[in-house]
Enzyme design. Sequence first.
Site, mmCIF file in Angstrom:
data_model
loop_
_atom_site.group_PDB
_atom_site.id
_atom_site.type_symbol
_atom_site.label_atom_id
_atom_site.label_comp_id
_atom_site.label_asym_id
_atom_site.label_seq_id
_atom_site.Cartn_x
_atom_site.Cartn_y
_atom_site.Cartn_z
ATOM 1 C CE LYS A 37 -14.168 -14.341 -29.737
ATOM 2 N NZ LYS A 37 -15.064 -13.188 -29.698
ATOM 3 C CD GLU A 153 -25.355 -9.033 -18.359
ATOM 4 O OE1 GLU A 153 -26.290 -9.739 -18.750
ATOM 5 O OE2 GLU A 153 -25.106 -8.884 -17.138
ATOM 6 C CG ASN A 210 -21.978 1.239 -17.832
ATOM 7 O OD1 ASN A 210 -22.200 0.621 -16.796
ATOM 8 N ND2 ASN A 210 -21.508 0.656 -18.912
ATOM 9 N N GLY A 255 -7.898 6.898 -8.190
ATOM 10 C CA GLY A 255 -6.798 6.198 -8.861
ATOM 11 C C GLY A 255 -6.313 6.978 -10.062
ATOM 12 C CB CYS A 262 -18.003 -0.647 -20.398
ATOM 13 S SG CYS A 262 -17.994 -2.382 -20.843
HETATM 14 C C1 UGA Z 1 -18.677 -1.713 -16.248
HETATM 15 C C2 UGA Z 1 -19.844 -1.719 -15.259
HETATM 16 O O1 UGA Z 1 -19.333 -1.747 -13.918
HETATM 17 C C3 UGA Z 1 -20.759 -2.919 -15.491
HETATM 18 O O2 UGA Z 1 -21.879 -2.848 -14.626
HETATM 19 C C4 UGA Z 1 -21.223 -2.910 -16.955
HETATM 20 O O3 UGA Z 1 -22.035 -4.035 -17.251
HETATM 21 C C5 UGA Z 1 -20.015 -2.939 -17.866
HETATM 22 O O4 UGA Z 1 -19.200 -1.781 -17.593
HETATM 23 C C6 UGA Z 1 -20.497 -2.914 -19.296
HETATM 24 O O5 UGA Z 1 -21.061 -1.911 -19.708
HETATM 25 O O6 UGA Z 1 -20.432 -3.952 -19.969
HETATM 26 P P1 UGA Z 1 -16.344 -3.012 -16.413
HETATM 27 O O7 UGA Z 1 -16.023 -2.055 -17.514
HETATM 28 O O8 UGA Z 1 -16.126 -4.470 -16.625
HETATM 29 O O9 UGA Z 1 -17.891 -2.866 -15.984
HETATM 30 O O10 UGA Z 1 -15.442 -2.608 -15.158
HETATM 31 P P2 UGA Z 1 -15.636 -1.769 -13.805
HETATM 32 O O11 UGA Z 1 -15.417 -2.663 -12.672
HETATM 33 O O12 UGA Z 1 -16.866 -0.973 -13.809
HETATM 34 O O13 UGA Z 1 -14.379 -0.776 -13.909
HETATM 35 C C7 UGA Z 1 -14.282 0.209 -14.945
HETATM 36 C C8 UGA Z 1 -13.064 1.090 -14.723
HETATM 37 O O14 UGA Z 1 -13.251 1.946 -13.587
HETATM 38 C C9 UGA Z 1 -11.765 0.324 -14.453
HETATM 39 O O15 UGA Z 1 -10.702 0.949 -15.133
HETATM 40 C C10 UGA Z 1 -11.604 0.443 -12.953
HETATM 41 O O16 UGA Z 1 -10.292 0.316 -12.520
HETATM 42 C C11 UGA Z 1 -12.144 1.845 -12.715
HETATM 43 N N1 UGA Z 1 -12.619 2.093 -11.337
HETATM 44 C C12 UGA Z 1 -13.661 1.370 -10.848
HETATM 45 C C13 UGA Z 1 -12.012 3.085 -10.564
HETATM 46 O O17 UGA Z 1 -11.049 3.758 -11.000
HETATM 47 N N2 UGA Z 1 -12.489 3.309 -9.298
HETATM 48 C C14 UGA Z 1 -13.528 2.616 -8.784
HETATM 49 O O18 UGA Z 1 -13.917 2.878 -7.625
HETATM 50 C C15 UGA Z 1 -14.129 1.621 -9.571
#
Ligand code: UGA
Length: 434
Positions: A37, A153, A210, A255, A262
């Site tokens: 990496k 974060e 989260n 969905g 996460c």
């Molecule tokens: C999540 C948090 O949103 C971040 O703030 C946090 O920093 C991060 O985890 C972490 O702990 O590092 P992430 O896992 O990148 O971020 O993605 P999200 O956008 O939160 O989506 C998570 C899941 O929820 C995805 O599968 C997404 O499709 C789903 N989701 C999200 C839904 O099914 N409906 C929604 O309305 C939003």
Amino acid sequence: MPVKLSIIGTGYVGLVTGACFAEVGHQVICADNNPAKVELLQSGGIPIFEPGLEDLVRRNVAAGRLKFTESTAEAVAGSDVIFIAVPTPQQPDGSVDLSFIEAVARDIAANLTAYRIIVDKSTVPVKTAEKVTDTIRRYARGKVDFDVVSNPEFLREGFAVEDLMKPDRIVIGTSGPRPAAVMREIYEPFKAPVILTDTSSAELIKHAANSFLALKISYINAVAAICEASGANVLEVAQGMGMDDRIGRRFLNAGIGFGGSCFPKDLAAFIKISGQLGYDFRLLKEVQRINADQMERFVAKITDALWVLKDKRLGVLGLAFKQNTDDVRQSPAIALCQRLLAEGAILRVHDPKAMTKAKAILPPGPAVEYVEDAQAVPVGCDAVVLATEWPEFARLDWQQARHAMVAPLVFDGRNLLDRAQMESWGFIYKGVGR
Ligand code: UGA
């Protein structure tokens, strides 16, 4: 004022954090114990797809503000503040494997010769900062002064650079005025509100945030089930709820359930640590159950419509756990493919960015064909299943797709497509909660 920083661990969080710190003028060393990496990064390559990241890294390496090394010793010697951003994987019992954090803490201790601030960036259970402090104290050679800070974060994959450059808030957990002042200086260029608190509260903010977002998704997924049973439309219900700014529209998209590296892990870890601290977090256990049921309900919708799945050809659009990323860890789209394969279906799959990583979990073979062109996915299919909310899937030529399919069925697991439009083109459209 620029600060000399190092980041141990160049995963999603570590690499993007390092690049963004360099972008605002700090001097950054990113260290990783994976030689392949580091070599890739040193030669200008990027191990992950994240919008805007490649440019950011290239620009800051060229400006001499960002460099990569395999050596923790070099990182500790060359920086005043050391961020720990190593993986904290889930163990089979739901608890977090903290062995990478512990190993880095020992490594830092072994190389500590002068005062340093050590920052926990990885998502960790409450009380980890105390354990990191004890570990460094135990292994540090001689009497060296240091402080441990918790600085969780909140970046989302796919929007990581944007989230990091324009954060909602910065959480700094520390008991000392000295590390607090340095941390404020590091984040000053980001012009975001700072919450200064103790380390345990900072750690809990991350797990609680989260888990709350996951709860919000499970809540709307449960409402979607009621919408289906009553003939209501979850999109309109979510809009009506979300316009109340105490609730907010974001994270109310029904969905096939949440996934990624996460939410599932943090939820399990929060439930586990709560139990260890004497509280049975039943509310969050239900959030997990609703999420698991959501996938089963969606599979049942497909089997109800197609009757028999064995030998049916299904087009699957999306493999990543959400749009804008190549990450397939805990991806609901992949879990869905595995469920459909278990029923005997034959899949034609596509993802704009995640096909390479998906192949490691969902190997190509007689029952799984990887299709390079999204528009070709529906060809010869009995149904198309939309599993990841990539916006380009809404822009496919669906009329052409309709003619290329054996039967006109679309299962939209992300409510991405316009139902009325799809029906006007002759599709039988099935979304979630509408
Ligand atoms: C999540 C948090 O949103 C971040 O703030 C946090 O920093 C991060 O985890 C972490 O702990 O590092 P992430 O896992 O990148 O971020 O993605 P999200 O956008 O939160 O989506 C998570 C899941 O929820 C995805 O599968 C997404 O499709 C789903 N989701 C999200 C839904 O099914 N409906 C929604 O309305 C939003």
